[in-house]
Scaffold this active site. Structure first.
Site, PDB file in Angstrom:
ATOM      1  N   ASP A  63     107.383  88.983  82.237  1.00 34.29           N
ATOM      2  CA  ASP A  63     108.480  88.044  82.401  1.00 34.29           C
ATOM      3  C   ASP A  63     109.719  88.684  81.770  1.00 34.29           C
ATOM      4  O   ASP A  63     109.612  89.631  80.988  1.00 34.29           O
ATOM      5  CB  ASP A  63     108.110  86.729  81.702  1.00 34.29           C
ATOM      6  CG  ASP A  63     109.251  85.735  81.669  1.00 34.29           C
ATOM      7  OD1 ASP A  63     109.833  85.471  82.736  1.00 34.29           O
ATOM      8  OD2 ASP A  63     109.561  85.235  80.583  1.00 34.29           O
ATOM      9  N   ARG A  90     122.036  78.919  92.423  1.00 32.22           N
ATOM     10  CA  ARG A  90     123.022  77.929  91.986  1.00 32.22           C
ATOM     11  C   ARG A  90     124.450  78.469  92.036  1.00 32.22           C
ATOM     12  O   ARG A  90     125.392  77.776  91.681  1.00 32.22           O
ATOM     13  CB  ARG A  90     122.696  77.476  90.562  1.00 32.22           C
ATOM     14  CG  ARG A  90     121.390  76.691  90.466  1.00 32.22           C
ATOM     15  CD  ARG A  90     121.093  76.263  89.051  1.00 32.22           C
ATOM     16  NE  ARG A  90     119.833  75.533  88.985  1.00 32.22           N
ATOM     17  CZ  ARG A  90     118.923  75.685  88.027  1.00 32.22           C
ATOM     18  NH1 ARG A  90     119.139  76.564  87.050  1.00 32.22           N
ATOM     19  NH2 ARG A  90     117.814  74.982  88.047  1.00 32.22           N
ATOM     20  N   ASN A  99     112.090  84.515  87.391  1.00 32.06           N
ATOM     21  CA  ASN A  99     112.861  83.502  88.104  1.00 32.06           C
ATOM     22  C   ASN A  99     114.336  83.725  87.775  1.00 32.06           C
ATOM     23  O   ASN A  99     114.698  83.824  86.602  1.00 32.06           O
ATOM     24  CB  ASN A  99     112.463  82.095  87.654  1.00 32.06           C
ATOM     25  CG  ASN A  99     111.080  81.680  88.114  1.00 32.06           C
ATOM     26  OD1 ASN A  99     110.494  82.296  88.995  1.00 32.06           O
ATOM     27  ND2 ASN A  99     110.545  80.632  87.510  1.00 32.06           N
ATOM     28  N   CYS A 117     112.805  85.895  91.852  1.00 34.88           N
ATOM     29  CA  CYS A 117     112.970  84.771  92.766  1.00 34.88           C
ATOM     30  C   CYS A 117     114.351  84.192  92.539  1.00 34.88           C
ATOM     31  O   CYS A 117     114.682  83.805  91.412  1.00 34.88           O
ATOM     32  CB  CYS A 117     111.906  83.707  92.503  1.00 34.88           C
ATOM     33  SG  CYS A 117     112.248  82.137  93.347  1.00 34.88           S
ATOM     34  N   ASP A 150     113.292  86.784  80.609  1.00 32.77           N
ATOM     35  CA  ASP A 150     113.915  86.001  79.545  1.00 32.77           C
ATOM     36  C   ASP A 150     112.865  85.359  78.639  1.00 32.77           C
ATOM     37  O   ASP A 150     111.971  84.647  79.094  1.00 32.77           O
ATOM     38  CB  ASP A 150     114.807  84.907  80.134  1.00 32.77           C
ATOM     39  CG  ASP A 150     115.922  85.471  80.995  1.00 32.77           C
ATOM     40  OD1 ASP A 150     116.143  86.695  80.963  1.00 32.77           O
ATOM     41  OD2 ASP A 150     116.573  84.684  81.717  1.00 32.77           O
ATOM     42  N   ASP A 184     121.216  79.477  75.948  1.00 28.90           N
ATOM     43  CA  ASP A 184     121.394  78.147  76.522  1.00 28.90           C
ATOM     44  C   ASP A 184     121.978  78.230  77.925  1.00 28.90           C
ATOM     45  O   ASP A 184     121.696  77.392  78.782  1.00 28.90           O
ATOM     46  CB  ASP A 184     122.312  77.301  75.630  1.00 28.90           C
ATOM     47  CG  ASP A 184     121.645  76.954  74.307  1.00 28.90           C
ATOM     48  OD1 ASP A 184     120.401  76.902  74.272  1.00 28.90           O
ATOM     49  OD2 ASP A 184     122.367  76.747  73.323  1.00 28.90           O
ATOM     50  N   ALA A 185     122.811  79.248  78.159  1.00 25.37           N
ATOM     51  CA  ALA A 185     123.404  79.452  79.477  1.00 25.37           C
ATOM     52  C   ALA A 185     122.677  80.591  80.182  1.00 25.37           C
ATOM     53  O   ALA A 185     122.040  81.435  79.551  1.00 25.37           O
ATOM     54  CB  ALA A 185     124.888  79.779  79.341  1.00 25.37           C
TER      55      ALA A 185
END
Length: 200
Positions: free
Chosen positions: A8, A58, A52, A90, A10, A18-19
Site C-alpha cells: 500500500d 474527485r 487507491n 485505482c 499512504d 488530512d488532505a
C-alpha cells in the site's frame, strides 16, 4: 520464481495527511520505510505499489501531478538504495463501484497477471482493513503494519474484522526483517523504476 511484495502507499510507505497528497512536497516517507524497501530488494524481492487514488476521480489531482508525486517517491527511494518496480492505482471514487478500489481485489489481480505470478505466493502489505480485505480476496499472504491512520488500535487481540490469517508488524522495517529472515538471499532486480498506472 519471482518473489513479489505488494505495498500500500499512504500510511504504509509514506505518511498520511488530512488532505490528499497532491504535490511532491506533501509526500513524506515514513521513518525507515525507504530502507525497508531497499532491504527487500537486496534480498531479491520485486516491490510494487497498489494504491487507491480517489483524488483523480474527485478532480483534486491530475495525472501530471500524480506522476510528479511518484517521481519524488522513486528519487528518494533510489537515494536509499531501493526501487519500486511499478505503481498500480485505482483512480475511482466509491460511487463508481469499480472492481479495482480496495477492499476489492482488482488491483492485485492485475498485478498477478502483469507479473505472471501465483498470488498465493505474493506478500501484500497495508495498514488498513481495506488493504487486508483486498489482499485476502486476491489470495495473497496478508500483512498488516501498525502505521498510518487506518491501523487498528490494538493487536491484542486484533479486531475480529481483520481475521486470523494476518501477519502483524510494527512497521515496514519490521515486515522487511521478517521476510528477509525467512527467505534466502538473491540478486536484486535490475532496470529502472517505472510507474505503471492501472485505471481499472
Amino acid at each position: 520464481m519471482l518473489k513479489l511484495v505488494i505495498l500500500d502507499r499512504d500510511g504504509t510507505l509514506n505518511a498520511e495527511t488530512d488532505a490528499f497528497i497532491a504535490r511532491p512536497e506533501q509526500w513524506q516517507a515514513l521513518p525507515g520505510a525507504l530502507e525497508a524497501v531497499a532491504r527487500l530488494n537486496q534480498a531479491g524481492y520485486t516491490v510494487v505499489i497498489a494504491a487507491n487514488v480517489p483524488g483523480l476521480g474527485r478532480g483534486l489531482i491530475d495525472m501530471a501531478a500524480l506522476n510528479e508525486v511518484h517521481a519524488r517517491l522513486h528519487k528518494e527511494l533510489a537515494a536509499a538504495g531501493g526501487r519500486i518496480d511499478s505503481v498500480f492505482f485505482c483512480p475511482h471514487v466509491p460511487e463508481d463501484q469499480c472492481d479495482c478500489r480496495k477492499p476489492k481485489p482488482g488491483l492485485f489481480t492485475q498485478i498477478g497477471l502483469r507479473y505472471g505470478v501465483d498470488l498465493a505466493q505474493v506478500h501484500a502489505v497495508g495498514n488498513s482493513l481495506a488493504d487486508v480485505q483486498a489482499a485476502r480476496a486476491a489470495g495473497c499472504r496478508v500483512h498488516l503494519v501498525l502505521t498510518g491512520r487506518g491501523r487498528p488500535d490494538s493487536t491484542d487481540p486484533l479486531p475480529a474484522a481483520f481475521g486470523d490469517d494476518v501477519h502483524v508488524h510494527a512497521d515496514l522495517g519490521a515486515l522487511a526483517q521478517a521476510l528477509v529472515a525467512q527467505a534466502p538471499s538473491a540478486p536484486p532486480p535490475t532496470g529502472q523504476a517505472a510507474v505503471s498506472p492501472s485505471l481499472g
